[in-house]
Enzyme design. Structure first.
Site, PDB file in Angstrom:
ATOM      1  N   HIS A   1       0.848  -1.193   0.000  1.00  0.00           N
ATOM      2  CA  HIS A   1       0.000   0.000   0.000  1.00  0.00           C
ATOM      3  C   HIS A   1       0.886   1.247   0.000  1.00  0.00           C
ATOM      4  O   HIS A   1       2.106   1.159   0.155  1.00  0.00           O
ATOM      5  CB  HIS A   1      -0.928   0.000   1.220  1.00  0.00           C
ATOM      6  CG  HIS A   1      -0.223  -0.158   2.516  1.00  0.00           C
ATOM      7  ND1 HIS A   1      -0.223  -1.317   3.251  1.00  0.00           N
ATOM      8  CD2 HIS A   1       0.568   0.702   3.196  1.00  0.00           C
ATOM      9  CE1 HIS A   1       0.507  -1.162   4.319  1.00  0.00           C
ATOM     10  NE2 HIS A   1       1.013   0.053   4.325  1.00  0.00           N
TER      11      HIS A   1
HETATM   12  C1  T46 Z   1       3.218   0.522   6.722  1.00  0.00           C
HETATM   13  C2  T46 Z   1       3.941  -0.749   7.001  1.00  0.00           C
HETATM   14  C3  T46 Z   1       5.424  -0.549   7.078  1.00  0.00           C
HETATM   15  C4  T46 Z   1      -3.800  -0.322  13.594  1.00  0.00           C
HETATM   16  O1  T46 Z   1      -4.908  -0.487  14.125  1.00  0.00           O
HETATM   17  N1  T46 Z   1      -2.971   0.685  14.029  1.00  0.00           N
HETATM   18  C5  T46 Z   1      -1.758   0.901  13.476  1.00  0.00           C
HETATM   19  O2  T46 Z   1      -1.033   1.843  13.901  1.00  0.00           O
HETATM   20  C6  T46 Z   1      -1.331   0.057  12.396  1.00  0.00           C
HETATM   21  C7  T46 Z   1       0.032   0.285  11.737  1.00  0.00           C
HETATM   22  C8  T46 Z   1      -2.147  -0.937  11.975  1.00  0.00           C
HETATM   23  N2  T46 Z   1      -3.370  -1.126  12.568  1.00  0.00           N
HETATM   24  C9  T46 Z   1      -4.209  -2.241  12.122  1.00  0.00           C
HETATM   25  C10 T46 Z   1      -4.729  -2.132  10.689  1.00  0.00           C
HETATM   26  C11 T46 Z   1      -4.892  -3.576  10.276  1.00  0.00           C
HETATM   27  O3  T46 Z   1      -6.160  -4.046  10.695  1.00  0.00           O
HETATM   28  O4  T46 Z   1      -3.432  -3.438  12.148  1.00  0.00           O
HETATM   29  C12 T46 Z   1      -3.808  -4.303  11.090  1.00  0.00           C
HETATM   30  C13 T46 Z   1      -2.594  -4.705  10.254  1.00  0.00           C
HETATM   31  O5  T46 Z   1      -2.120  -3.536   9.542  1.00  0.00           O
HETATM   32  P1  T46 Z   1      -1.486  -3.633   8.080  1.00  0.00           P
HETATM   33  O6  T46 Z   1      -2.067  -4.765   7.351  1.00  0.00           O
HETATM   34  O7  T46 Z   1      -1.601  -2.274   7.452  1.00  0.00           O
HETATM   35  O8  T46 Z   1       0.061  -3.948   8.437  1.00  0.00           O
HETATM   36  P2  T46 Z   1       1.300  -3.906   7.447  1.00  0.00           P
HETATM   37  O9  T46 Z   1       2.448  -4.505   8.170  1.00  0.00           O
HETATM   38  O10 T46 Z   1       0.960  -4.490   6.122  1.00  0.00           O
HETATM   39  O11 T46 Z   1       1.600  -2.333   7.223  1.00  0.00           O
HETATM   40  C14 T46 Z   1       2.076  -1.572   8.309  1.00  0.00           C
HETATM   41  C15 T46 Z   1       1.419  -0.187   8.317  1.00  0.00           C
HETATM   42  O12 T46 Z   1      -0.003  -0.329   8.329  1.00  0.00           O
HETATM   43  C16 T46 Z   1       1.805   0.638   7.121  1.00  0.00           C
HETATM   44  O13 T46 Z   1       1.453   1.998   7.338  1.00  0.00           O
HETATM   45  O14 T46 Z   1       3.742   1.394   6.042  1.00  0.00           O
HETATM   46  O15 T46 Z   1       3.491  -1.423   8.191  1.00  0.00           O
END
Ligand code: T46
Length: 143
Positions: free
Chosen positions: A58
């Site tokens: 993303h």
């Molecule tokens: C990024 C990369 C490096 C939250 O509720 N609060 C938070 O601060 C974050 C980061 C995530 N979440 C929730 C949202 C989703 O339901 O945690 C779940 C997993 O998040 P996501 O699938 O976006 O995780 P990554 O590792 O794919 O991405 C994360 C960050 O979201 C993103 O901004 O740049 O790490």
């Protein structure tokens, strides 16, 4: 100890943090709007990541972040819509600043790797662009 290939993107770059070393070990610190170019509004970390996991996939409309490997290693792939760059993170005092509108993916996590991220804003799902075509449109890249 981060290797880059083929060359750095215009909108992602390495950040080197200070280190104070003595016989007790190393100490590194980060000050918002000093070592990173924003006030830190949020810190999160990824751990217990399976070695075959793919994370990210993303971009963000306004969020800026700096990504560190506090322990172990992983690959961070960044893409500004025109140019792609791979960073292999493994040094806890070197991070990658990811500006707004940069597509990012992470993979090749080592066993026990810990990824810490400093973010310029609190969590906002509305700031995510999770579709690559929409990202290309946002940066004006040719589809
Ligand atoms: C990024 C990369 C490096 C939250 O509720 N609060 C938070 O601060 C974050 C980061 C995530 N979440 C929730 C949202 C989703 O339901 O945690 C779940 C997993 O998040 P996501 O699938 O976006 O995780 P990554 O590792 O794919 O991405 C994360 C960050 O979201 C993103 O901004 O740049 O790490």
């Amino acid at each position: 100890m981060i290797s880059e290939s083929p060359k750095p993107s215009g909108s992602a770059r390495l950040i080197n943090l200070p280190v104070i070393s003595d016989p007790r070990g190393d100490l590194t610190f980060v000050e918002g709007s000093n070592h990173v170019p924003f006030d830190v509004a949020r810190v999160y970390y990824l751990y217990n990541v399976p070695v075959d996991a793919d994370r990210g996939g993303h971009a963000h409309r306004v969020l800026q972040q700096v990504v560190f490997a506090l322990s172990g290693s992983f690959r961070l792939k960044v893409d500004d819509g025109f140019e792609k760059t791979d960073y292999w993170l493994r040094n806890p005092r070197q991070g990658v600043l990811i500006d707004r509108l940069i597509w990012r993916e992470m993979d090749s996590f080592s066993q026990g790797a810990v990824c810490m991220v400093l973010a310029s804003n609190r969590y906002d799902e509305g700031d995510y662009i999770r579709d690559y075509g929409a990202f290309q449109k946002a940066v004006g890249a040719k589809l």
